[in-house]
Design a protein around this motif. Structure first.
Motif, PDB file in Angstrom:
ATOM      1  N   ALA A 263      -8.423   0.653   7.520  1.00 52.09           N
ATOM      2  CA  ALA A 263      -7.490   1.255   8.479  1.00 52.09           C
ATOM      3  C   ALA A 263      -6.528   2.224   7.814  1.00 52.09           C
ATOM      4  N   VAL A 264      -6.408   2.125   6.490  1.00 47.74           N
ATOM      5  CA  VAL A 264      -5.479   2.987   5.761  1.00 47.74           C
ATOM      6  C   VAL A 264      -6.180   3.623   4.570  1.00 47.74           C
ATOM      7  N   THR A 265      -5.630   4.729   4.116  1.00 46.19           N
ATOM      8  CA  THR A 265      -6.011   5.340   2.843  1.00 46.19           C
ATOM      9  C   THR A 265      -4.933   4.978   1.840  1.00 46.19           C
ATOM     10  N   ASP A 266      -5.335   4.312   0.749  1.00 49.78           N
ATOM     11  CA  ASP A 266      -4.371   3.833  -0.243  1.00 49.78           C
ATOM     12  C   ASP A 266      -4.359   4.728  -1.474  1.00 49.78           C
ATOM     13  N   VAL A 267      -3.156   5.022  -1.946  1.00 50.38           N
ATOM     14  CA  VAL A 267      -2.959   5.757  -3.194  1.00 50.38           C
ATOM     15  C   VAL A 267      -2.105   4.885  -4.100  1.00 50.38           C
ATOM     16  N   VAL A 268      -2.621   4.538  -5.273  1.00 50.36           N
ATOM     17  CA  VAL A 268      -1.902   3.694  -6.227  1.00 50.36           C
ATOM     18  C   VAL A 268      -1.617   4.518  -7.478  1.00 50.36           C
ATOM     19  N   ARG A 301      -4.212   5.689   9.308  1.00 52.61           N
ATOM     20  CA  ARG A 301      -5.023   6.724   9.949  1.00 52.61           C
ATOM     21  C   ARG A 301      -4.770   6.832  11.446  1.00 52.61           C
ATOM     22  N   GLU A 302      -4.303   5.746  12.056  1.00 49.17           N
ATOM     23  CA  GLU A 302      -4.108   5.763  13.504  1.00 49.17           C
ATOM     24  C   GLU A 302      -2.848   6.508  13.905  1.00 49.17           C
ATOM     25  N   ASN A 303      -1.748   6.268  13.188  1.00 48.86           N
ATOM     26  CA  ASN A 303      -0.495   6.920  13.564  1.00 48.86           C
ATOM     27  C   ASN A 303      -0.007   7.945  12.554  1.00 48.86           C
ATOM     28  N   ALA A 304      -0.775   8.144  11.462  1.00 51.90           N
ATOM     29  CA  ALA A 304      -0.475   9.160  10.438  1.00 51.90           C
ATOM     30  C   ALA A 304       0.846   8.898   9.716  1.00 51.90           C
ATOM     31  N   LEU A 305       1.300   7.634   9.688  1.00 53.12           N
ATOM     32  CA  LEU A 305       2.524   7.302   8.973  1.00 53.12           C
ATOM     33  C   LEU A 305       2.196   6.811   7.567  1.00 53.12           C
ATOM     34  N   ILE A 306       3.126   7.042   6.640  1.00 54.75           N
ATOM     35  CA  ILE A 306       2.945   6.653   5.245  1.00 54.75           C
ATOM     36  C   ILE A 306       3.986   5.600   4.885  1.00 54.75           C
ATOM     37  N   SER A 307       3.527   4.485   4.313  1.00 47.89           N
ATOM     38  CA  SER A 307       4.430   3.441   3.839  1.00 47.89           C
ATOM     39  C   SER A 307       4.188   3.227   2.350  1.00 47.89           C
ATOM     40  N   THR A 308       5.194   2.710   1.649  1.00 52.55           N
ATOM     41  CA  THR A 308       5.066   2.484   0.206  1.00 52.55           C
ATOM     42  C   THR A 308       5.568   1.081  -0.145  1.00 52.55           C
ATOM     43  N   LYS A 309       5.043   0.541  -1.234  1.00 55.08           N
ATOM     44  CA  LYS A 309       5.539  -0.740  -1.737  1.00 55.08           C
ATOM     45  C   LYS A 309       5.127  -0.892  -3.196  1.00 55.08           C
ATOM     46  N   PRO A 310       5.893  -1.648  -3.981  1.00 54.35           N
ATOM     47  CA  PRO A 310       5.512  -1.885  -5.379  1.00 54.35           C
ATOM     48  C   PRO A 310       4.302  -2.808  -5.465  1.00 54.35           C
ATOM     49  N   VAL A 311       3.414  -2.546  -6.421  1.00 62.08           N
ATOM     50  CA  VAL A 311       2.201  -3.350  -6.584  1.00 62.08           C
ATOM     51  C   VAL A 311       1.905  -3.520  -8.068  1.00 62.08           C
ATOM     52  N   ILE A 312       1.021  -4.449  -8.367  1.00 67.15           N
ATOM     53  CA  ILE A 312       0.468  -4.572  -9.712  1.00 67.15           C
ATOM     54  C   ILE A 312      -0.737  -3.636  -9.765  1.00 67.15           C
ATOM     55  N   THR A 313      -0.617  -2.529 -10.446  1.00 71.16           N
ATOM     56  CA  THR A 313      -1.641  -1.475 -10.365  1.00 71.16           C
ATOM     57  C   THR A 313      -3.001  -1.935 -10.881  1.00 71.16           C
TER      58      THR A 313
END
Length: 392
Positions: A263-268, A301-313
């Motif tokens: 449902a989303v495109t992820d960029v890490v 992809r549905e609403n074209a909004l971008i969210s961010t959060k810290p992750v273990i890459t």
């Protein structure tokens, strides 16, 4: 289907004999509904399918249709498919035709379409396929050491095993593109002409310039998943187009996952800085989302909004070294990723299990060990025979 991209992905699975029985029925129902039955699809049908291309004119559609039809009549279009029941053959033939047209349509949309060129599709579902600017196709064997040539026969790079290195010293003066398609069960590497290293995951397609031209952005087009180690060049931004999302960098390490089932495109981001913005907009550092190292940006992809959060890459880049990680993922999506990773077909008849979510991490394990894990924690009743897994 919810979108043309989903149908495109399902058609690819169908042609390569990777659909579950339920997905096969979905494809057949789709063609019956749209009256695509025994004959080669009409231009009108193709235009309806190519919804991403509203600006395509009738003359171009006719040209694409005539080229593919002529190729198929000359028996130059060959897509090898494992034996199936005879009543499915006509639908496979139709799907193959439409997939070829969809592929050309998307290439046209991104600027790679050329007319009056013969394209030969003669490969197996397990082949790594390199398509040149003029549509010619080369099969890439991971054991080879060969020269990569352009449409005019000029050497533009060299393949050594599971990696192609492109030459920055070629005489090209305009942007020309190659497209590489990685099948299920395989990975591959590219070193682009600027020195950027790209790791390509299974089931991934990347379209990229044979040589980056001075004064122009370094732009590539990704469907699937790739890890980019971008060569620094402050004068020439590097842009990854992932459908409706652009990822812009000057030089850094990051991972992009853009598979159709997600449902989303992820960029890490592992190192450096990247900007995320809609592909129909211009980059604006003051307004766009800027990722910092150790963060994941997710484009809905549905609403074209971008969210961010810290992750273990490491969780998101472990696939480069054979790892496999699922985070809060439905079993339905896990099945798709296992099919891609191991080049197997998984038939799940346990409907309740499909929507349950799991967290799991594996090193470079076999499919047998992965399935055994799910059996241990959930008591899954399954059988493995050849390259097919049946979950009861």
């Amino acid at each position: 289907m919810n979108s043309n991209s989903e149908m495109h992905g399902l058609l690819q699975k169908f042609v390569l004999n990777q659909c579950t029985p339920e997905e096969t029925n979905e494809v057949i129902a789709y063609y019956k509904k749209n009256k695509l039955t025994d004959d080669f699809p009409s231009v009108e049908d193709i235009q309806n399918l190519l919804t991403e291309m509203p600006k395509m004119d009738q003359q171009t559609a006719n040209s694409i249709f005539d080229s593919i039809l002529a190729t198929s009549q000359e028996n130059e279009t060959v897509i090898e498919i494992a034996p199936q029941k005879s009543n499915f053959r006509k639908y496979i033939s139709i799907a193959a035709s439409v997939v070829v047209l969809l592929g050309i349509g998307l290439a046209y949309q991104k600027g790679a379409f050329t007319t009056k060129k013969e394209t030969k599709f003669d490969f197996k579902s397990t082949d790594i396929v390199l398509q040149l600017e003029d549509g010619k196709v080369q099969i890439i064997s991971e054991n080879n050491k060969v020269e990569v040539r352009d449409a005019d026969g000029n050497i533009v790079g060299n393949q050594d095993g599971d990696k192609i290195v492109y030459d920055n010293n070629s005489d090209l003066e305009k942007t020309t593109y190659n497209t590489i398609k990685i099948p299920y069960g395989k990975k591959f590497k590219l070193e682009l002409s600027d020195g950027t290293l790209v790791h390509l995951n299974a089931g991934t397609t990347l379209r990229y310039p044979v040589k980056f031209i001075a004064g122009e952005n370094r732009q590539v087009f990704l469907d699937g998943e790739a890890f980019f180690d971008v060569a620094k060049d402050a004068k020439h931004p590097f842009i990854v187009n992932a459908d409706a999302l652009n990822v812009r960098v000057l030089g850094t390490h990051f991972n992009v996952s853009n598979y159709p089932e997600d449902a989303v495109t992820d960029v890490v981001l592992v190192e450096g800085s990247v900007g995320m913005y809609r592909s129909n907009e211009e980059f604006d550092a003051a307004k766009n989302t800027i990722l910092k190292p150790g963060f994941k940006g997710s484009f809905n992809r549905e609403n074209a909004l971008i969210s961010t959060k810290p992750v273990i890459t490491d969780i998101y880049t472990s696939w480069i070294n054979g790892g496999l990680t699922f985070r809060n993922m439905t079993f339905k999506n896990i099945i798709t990723k296992l099919e891609r990773r191991y080049n197997v077909t998984i038939i799940n008849k346990n409907e309740k299990l499909a929507n349950e979510k799991f967290n799991a991490s594996f090193s470079d394990e076999s499919i047998e060990k992965v399935m055994s894990y799910f059996d241990d924690i959930h008591g899954i009743n399954y059988t493995i025979k050849n390259n097919q897994i049946l979950i009861k």
